[in-house]
Scaffold this motif. Structure first.
Motif, PDB file in Angstrom:
ATOM      1  N   THR A  64      29.674 -14.312  16.585  1.00  0.00           N
ATOM      2  CA  THR A  64      29.619 -15.431  15.647  1.00  0.00           C
ATOM      3  C   THR A  64      29.819 -14.912  14.234  1.00  0.00           C
ATOM      4  O   THR A  64      29.181 -13.946  13.823  1.00  0.00           O
ATOM      5  CB  THR A  64      28.256 -16.149  15.732  1.00  0.00           C
ATOM      6  OG1 THR A  64      28.059 -16.604  17.074  1.00  0.00           O
ATOM      7  CG2 THR A  64      28.200 -17.335  14.785  1.00  0.00           C
ATOM      8  N   TYR A  65      30.706 -15.568  13.510  1.00  0.00           N
ATOM      9  CA  TYR A  65      30.919 -15.270  12.102  1.00  0.00           C
ATOM     10  C   TYR A  65      30.868 -16.568  11.308  1.00  0.00           C
ATOM     11  O   TYR A  65      31.056 -17.650  11.865  1.00  0.00           O
ATOM     12  CB  TYR A  65      32.286 -14.613  11.860  1.00  0.00           C
ATOM     13  CG  TYR A  65      32.317 -13.142  12.154  1.00  0.00           C
ATOM     14  CD1 TYR A  65      31.791 -12.220  11.244  1.00  0.00           C
ATOM     15  CD2 TYR A  65      32.880 -12.649  13.320  1.00  0.00           C
ATOM     16  CE1 TYR A  65      31.834 -10.862  11.504  1.00  0.00           C
ATOM     17  CE2 TYR A  65      32.923 -11.301  13.585  1.00  0.00           C
ATOM     18  CZ  TYR A  65      32.399 -10.412  12.677  1.00  0.00           C
ATOM     19  OH  TYR A  65      32.431  -9.076  12.931  1.00  0.00           O
ATOM     20  N   SER A  66      30.635 -16.436  10.018  1.00  0.00           N
ATOM     21  CA  SER A  66      30.695 -17.575   9.100  1.00  0.00           C
ATOM     22  C   SER A  66      31.577 -17.187   7.926  1.00  0.00           C
ATOM     23  O   SER A  66      31.588 -16.033   7.502  1.00  0.00           O
ATOM     24  CB  SER A  66      29.291 -17.931   8.597  1.00  0.00           C
ATOM     25  OG  SER A  66      28.508 -18.434   9.657  1.00  0.00           O
ATOM     26  N   ILE A  67      32.301 -18.164   7.401  1.00  0.00           N
ATOM     27  CA  ILE A  67      33.209 -17.912   6.276  1.00  0.00           C
ATOM     28  C   ILE A  67      32.404 -17.777   4.986  1.00  0.00           C
ATOM     29  O   ILE A  67      31.476 -18.547   4.731  1.00  0.00           O
ATOM     30  CB  ILE A  67      34.261 -19.025   6.178  1.00  0.00           C
ATOM     31  CG1 ILE A  67      35.163 -18.971   7.422  1.00  0.00           C
ATOM     32  CG2 ILE A  67      35.077 -18.898   4.895  1.00  0.00           C
ATOM     33  CD1 ILE A  67      36.211 -20.059   7.509  1.00  0.00           C
ATOM     34  N   VAL A  68      32.780 -16.799   4.193  1.00  0.00           N
ATOM     35  CA  VAL A  68      32.104 -16.491   2.937  1.00  0.00           C
ATOM     36  C   VAL A  68      32.953 -17.009   1.775  1.00  0.00           C
ATOM     37  O   VAL A  68      34.175 -16.882   1.782  1.00  0.00           O
ATOM     38  CB  VAL A  68      31.910 -14.963   2.793  1.00  0.00           C
ATOM     39  CG1 VAL A  68      31.368 -14.597   1.419  1.00  0.00           C
ATOM     40  CG2 VAL A  68      31.004 -14.437   3.895  1.00  0.00           C
ATOM     41  N   THR A  69      32.289 -17.600   0.796  1.00  0.00           N
ATOM     42  CA  THR A  69      32.944 -17.928  -0.469  1.00  0.00           C
ATOM     43  C   THR A  69      32.517 -16.852  -1.459  1.00  0.00           C
ATOM     44  O   THR A  69      31.350 -16.791  -1.850  1.00  0.00           O
ATOM     45  CB  THR A  69      32.522 -19.324  -0.974  1.00  0.00           C
ATOM     46  OG1 THR A  69      32.887 -20.291   0.009  1.00  0.00           O
ATOM     47  CG2 THR A  69      33.200 -19.654  -2.295  1.00  0.00           C
ATOM     48  N   MET A  70      33.453 -15.980  -1.802  1.00  0.00           N
ATOM     49  CA  MET A  70      33.149 -14.860  -2.697  1.00  0.00           C
ATOM     50  C   MET A  70      33.135 -15.341  -4.146  1.00  0.00           C
ATOM     51  O   MET A  70      34.014 -16.066  -4.583  1.00  0.00           O
ATOM     52  CB  MET A  70      34.175 -13.740  -2.530  1.00  0.00           C
ATOM     53  CG  MET A  70      34.189 -13.121  -1.138  1.00  0.00           C
ATOM     54  SD  MET A  70      32.626 -12.367  -0.636  1.00  0.00           S
ATOM     55  CE  MET A  70      32.536 -10.969  -1.733  1.00  0.00           C
ATOM     56  N   LYS A  71      32.118 -14.899  -4.875  1.00  0.00           N
ATOM     57  CA  LYS A  71      31.978 -15.192  -6.301  1.00  0.00           C
ATOM     58  C   LYS A  71      32.107 -13.887  -7.072  1.00  0.00           C
ATOM     59  O   LYS A  71      32.370 -12.834  -6.497  1.00  0.00           O
ATOM     60  CB  LYS A  71      30.616 -15.846  -6.580  1.00  0.00           C
ATOM     61  CG  LYS A  71      30.384 -17.127  -5.806  1.00  0.00           C
ATOM     62  CD  LYS A  71      31.211 -18.255  -6.317  1.00  0.00           C
ATOM     63  CE  LYS A  71      30.834 -19.536  -5.582  1.00  0.00           C
ATOM     64  NZ  LYS A  71      31.595 -20.656  -5.954  1.00  0.00           N
ATOM     65  N   ASP A  72      31.880 -13.922  -8.383  1.00  0.00           N
ATOM     66  CA  ASP A  72      32.001 -12.717  -9.208  1.00  0.00           C
ATOM     67  C   ASP A  72      31.091 -11.596  -8.723  1.00  0.00           C
ATOM     68  O   ASP A  72      31.462 -10.429  -8.749  1.00  0.00           O
ATOM     69  CB  ASP A  72      31.700 -13.034 -10.675  1.00  0.00           C
ATOM     70  CG  ASP A  72      32.797 -13.874 -11.310  1.00  0.00           C
ATOM     71  OD1 ASP A  72      33.932 -13.869 -10.779  1.00  0.00           O
ATOM     72  OD2 ASP A  72      32.518 -14.530 -12.320  1.00  0.00           O
ATOM     73  N   THR A  73      29.883 -11.956  -8.299  1.00  0.00           N
ATOM     74  CA  THR A  73      28.978 -10.941  -7.753  1.00  0.00           C
ATOM     75  C   THR A  73      28.618 -11.342  -6.329  1.00  0.00           C
ATOM     76  O   THR A  73      28.640 -12.526  -5.971  1.00  0.00           O
ATOM     77  CB  THR A  73      27.671 -10.830  -8.581  1.00  0.00           C
ATOM     78  OG1 THR A  73      26.932 -12.042  -8.448  1.00  0.00           O
ATOM     79  CG2 THR A  73      27.960 -10.546 -10.047  1.00  0.00           C
TER      80      THR A  73
END
Length: 147
Positions: free
Chosen positions: A92-101
């Protein structure tokens, strides 16, 4: 074979490692073929990269590492579509929303990616409990297990 990727440039992949998402991903129903590419062996993160379109790639995370009580049931229909026979075959994986940090980044717990690693197929499902499993869960620290 070699493919172009969004984050890693050109990479060599093994054709038998290609995952088929028969229904695509939410909003990208036409994209069916993906590959999981490791980022760092010490982090519960990977890249889910479209095999056919280099501009389509996502950072994905092992959700249990960020929310230790994360759990859900998979419907009979989804089990059949994923040809799942044994729990050991599921990743199982989940999609990440990458931010500045990294601390500001979020993980989508509402719509996990369920992958049958034995049959090399996957499906994105949408859970019904948006209170317990938000679309943007903070990834501030590892709290669960990456195993």
């Amino acid at each position: 074979m070699k493919i172009a990727t969004k984050f890693l440039g050109e990479v060599e992949i093994v054709e038998r490692d290609i995952l088929t998402f028969e229904h695509g991903l939410l909003g990208l129903e036409e994209e069916k073929k993906f590959i999981l590419l490791p980022i760092d062996a010490d982090l519960p993160l990977a890249i889910l990269q479209s095999v056919e379109r280099p501009e389509i790639g996502f950072v994905v995370a092992y959700p249990f590492a960020f929310k230790k009580d994360y759990s859900f049931d998979i419907s009979e229909e989804d089990l059949e579509q994923l040809y799942l026979e044994r729990e050991e075959d599921v990743l199982t994986y989940s999609i990440v929303t990458m931010k500045d940090t990294f601390q500001d980044s979020t993980i989508n717990l509402l719509a996990p990616l369920i992958i049958n690693m034995k049959k090399k197929c996957g499906k994105q499902i949408v859970l019904q409990d948006s209170q317990s499993y938000p679309l943007r869960y903070p990834m501030q620290s590892l709290e669960g297990s990456a195993k």
